[in-house]
Scaffold this motif. Structure first.
Motif, short mmCIF file in Angstrom:
data_model
loop_
_atom_site.label_atom_id
_atom_site.label_comp_id
_atom_site.label_asym_id
_atom_site.label_seq_id
_atom_site.Cartn_x
_atom_site.Cartn_y
_atom_site.Cartn_z
N MET A 178 49.75 45.57 28.83
CA MET A 178 50.77 44.74 28.85
C MET A 178 50.07 43.28 28.68
O MET A 178 50.65 42.50 27.76
CB MET A 178 51.71 44.72 29.90
CG MET A 178 52.59 45.73 30.21
SD MET A 178 53.39 46.09 31.80
CE MET A 178 54.07 44.41 32.13
N ARG A 179 49.09 42.82 29.54
CA ARG A 179 48.56 41.58 29.45
C ARG A 179 47.74 41.59 28.08
O ARG A 179 47.70 40.38 27.68
CB ARG A 179 47.64 41.49 30.65
CG ARG A 179 48.17 41.67 31.89
CD ARG A 179 49.34 40.44 31.97
NE ARG A 179 50.12 40.70 33.51
CZ ARG A 179 51.32 40.87 33.70
NH1 ARG A 179 52.08 41.11 32.69
NH2 ARG A 179 51.67 41.07 34.68
N GLU A 180 47.19 42.50 27.61
CA GLU A 180 46.57 42.56 26.12
C GLU A 180 47.50 41.98 25.13
O GLU A 180 46.90 41.45 23.96
CB GLU A 180 45.78 43.70 25.97
CG GLU A 180 44.43 44.21 26.65
CD GLU A 180 43.85 45.30 26.25
OE1 GLU A 180 42.58 45.29 26.52
OE2 GLU A 180 44.47 46.23 25.64
N GLU A 181 48.57 42.59 25.42
CA GLU A 181 49.73 42.52 24.32
C GLU A 181 50.54 41.40 24.44
O GLU A 181 51.40 41.03 23.69
CB GLU A 181 50.62 43.60 24.05
CG GLU A 181 49.87 44.97 23.70
CD GLU A 181 51.00 46.04 23.49
OE1 GLU A 181 52.17 45.97 23.39
OE2 GLU A 181 50.47 46.95 22.92
N GLY A 182 49.95 40.46 25.45
CA GLY A 182 50.75 39.24 25.76
C GLY A 182 51.94 39.14 26.43
O GLY A 182 52.87 38.39 26.52
N HIS A 183 52.44 40.34 27.13
CA HIS A 183 53.60 40.41 28.12
C HIS A 183 53.26 40.00 29.39
O HIS A 183 52.44 40.46 30.07
CB HIS A 183 54.04 41.72 27.88
CG HIS A 183 54.15 42.49 26.74
ND1 HIS A 183 55.41 41.85 26.06
CD2 HIS A 183 53.82 43.53 26.14
CE1 HIS A 183 55.40 42.76 24.90
NE2 HIS A 183 54.49 43.67 24.83
N GLY A 184 53.94 38.88 29.77
CA GLY A 184 53.53 38.12 30.93
C GLY A 184 54.77 38.70 32.18
O GLY A 184 54.89 37.99 32.87
N THR A 185 55.33 39.65 31.94
CA THR A 185 56.45 40.23 32.70
C THR A 185 55.78 40.47 33.99
O THR A 185 54.69 40.93 34.42
CB THR A 185 56.85 41.64 32.17
OG1 THR A 185 57.32 41.53 30.96
CG2 THR A 185 58.08 42.27 33.04
N ASP A 186 56.48 40.08 35.31
CA ASP A 186 55.95 40.14 36.51
C ASP A 186 56.07 41.54 37.02
O ASP A 186 56.74 42.41 36.47
CB ASP A 186 56.72 39.24 37.33
CG ASP A 186 56.60 37.74 37.08
OD1 ASP A 186 55.42 37.32 36.87
OD2 ASP A 186 57.76 36.91 37.32
N VAL A 187 54.93 41.99 37.92
CA VAL A 187 54.69 43.13 38.32
C VAL A 187 54.74 43.27 40.08
O VAL A 187 53.95 42.36 40.52
CB VAL A 187 53.61 43.92 37.86
CG1 VAL A 187 53.18 45.30 38.25
CG2 VAL A 187 53.62 44.00 36.09
N ILE A 188 55.42 44.28 40.51
CA ILE A 188 55.24 44.73 41.84
C ILE A 188 54.82 45.97 42.00
O ILE A 188 55.42 46.95 41.43
CB ILE A 188 56.47 44.34 42.88
CG1 ILE A 188 56.53 42.64 42.98
CG2 ILE A 188 56.26 45.03 44.24
CD1 ILE A 188 57.75 42.49 43.67
N MET A 189 53.65 46.29 42.46
CA MET A 189 53.09 47.69 42.82
C MET A 189 53.81 48.48 43.78
O MET A 189 53.92 47.89 44.98
CB MET A 189 51.55 47.86 42.86
CG MET A 189 50.97 47.30 41.74
SD MET A 189 50.79 48.23 39.96
CE MET A 189 50.37 49.71 40.60
#
Length: 230
Positions: free
Chosen positions: A69-80
């Motif tokens: 996701m980060r490589e593709e530029g998605h800054g969506t927040d994540v909670i594991m």
């Protein structure tokens, strides 16, 4: 509203987590995914604010998904939200920018605490962001918004009951595909049978477990417990 993507390979667990999210004001479940590929496709379509992400997925790990996701530029927040509790995985999650890390099994209160702190973070960023620049005080405010103070026990727990033990028993019942007896729960958790029985009785009275009776040759029925989906 904060739109949430729930990702878990177990359909039942995903449904439970989604029900939990739906009970927190200000949050709604926009989608569910049961593999990394499904999750990535959903994020790419947009309109997802937060991903509740399991680590053990059938096609790639949750952390590999975050990296992609980060490589593709998605800054969506994540909670594991995962059973993976080894330090290496936790450190990698932090380095990839996971905002929280919740270890299974967990209670609704534990998840709500993380979601509430996430909502507080967004509000703080929105207030500070309007100024364009942030001084140290504003930066400290942003970072402190994510800090959560663990509660020693849930308000509904009677004296002598602890939340970690409750979480442990709930996790066993979550994963079970059939009702369990107090003896079976004790064997799975390492607790004594009397302790398991005491917690099971409380959880059944609180409406979190369903009680059924199994009759054997002795004539005395065996109490068996199954998880009730919220």
């Amino acid at each position: 509203m904060i739109d949430v993507l729930v990702v878990d390979d177990d359909f039942r667990v995903a449904e439970i987590n989604a029900k939990y999210v739906g009970k927190v004001p200000g949050f709604r479940v926009a989608a569910r995914a049961h593999s990394a590929a499904q999750a990535l496709a959903t994020v790419e379509r947009g309109a997802i604010d937060l991903v509740l992400l399991d680590h053990y997925l059938p096609d790639r790990t949750g952390l590999e998904l975050v990296h992609r996701m980060r490589e593709e530029g998605h800054g969506t927040d994540v909670i594991m939200i995962t059973a993976a509790s080894d330090v290496t995985t936790v450190q990698k999650a932090m380095r990839l920018g996971a905002l929280h890390y919740l270890v299974k099994p967990f209670t609704f209160t534990a998840l709500r605490t993380r979601l509430d702190s996430y909502a507080a973070l967004r509000r703080t960023v929105d207030r500070v962001g309007g100024r364009g620049l942030a001084g140290q005080e504003q930066v400290d405010r942003i970072f402190s918004a994510l800090r959560t103070a663990p509660t020693p026990s849930s308000p509904g727990l009677p004296s002598g009951h602890s939340e970690p033990t409750t979480d442990l028993i709930c996790g066993v019942l979550h994963r079970a595909d059939h009702p369990l007896s107090a003896h079976e729960v004790a064997a799975e958790t390492g607790l004594s049978r009397s302790t398991a029985q005491r917690y099971l009785r409380h959880l059944e009275q609180a409406g979190r477990l369903r009680l059924s009776l199994k009759y054997g040759d002795t004539g005395r029925p065996e109490h068996r417990y199954a998880w009730v989906t919220p």
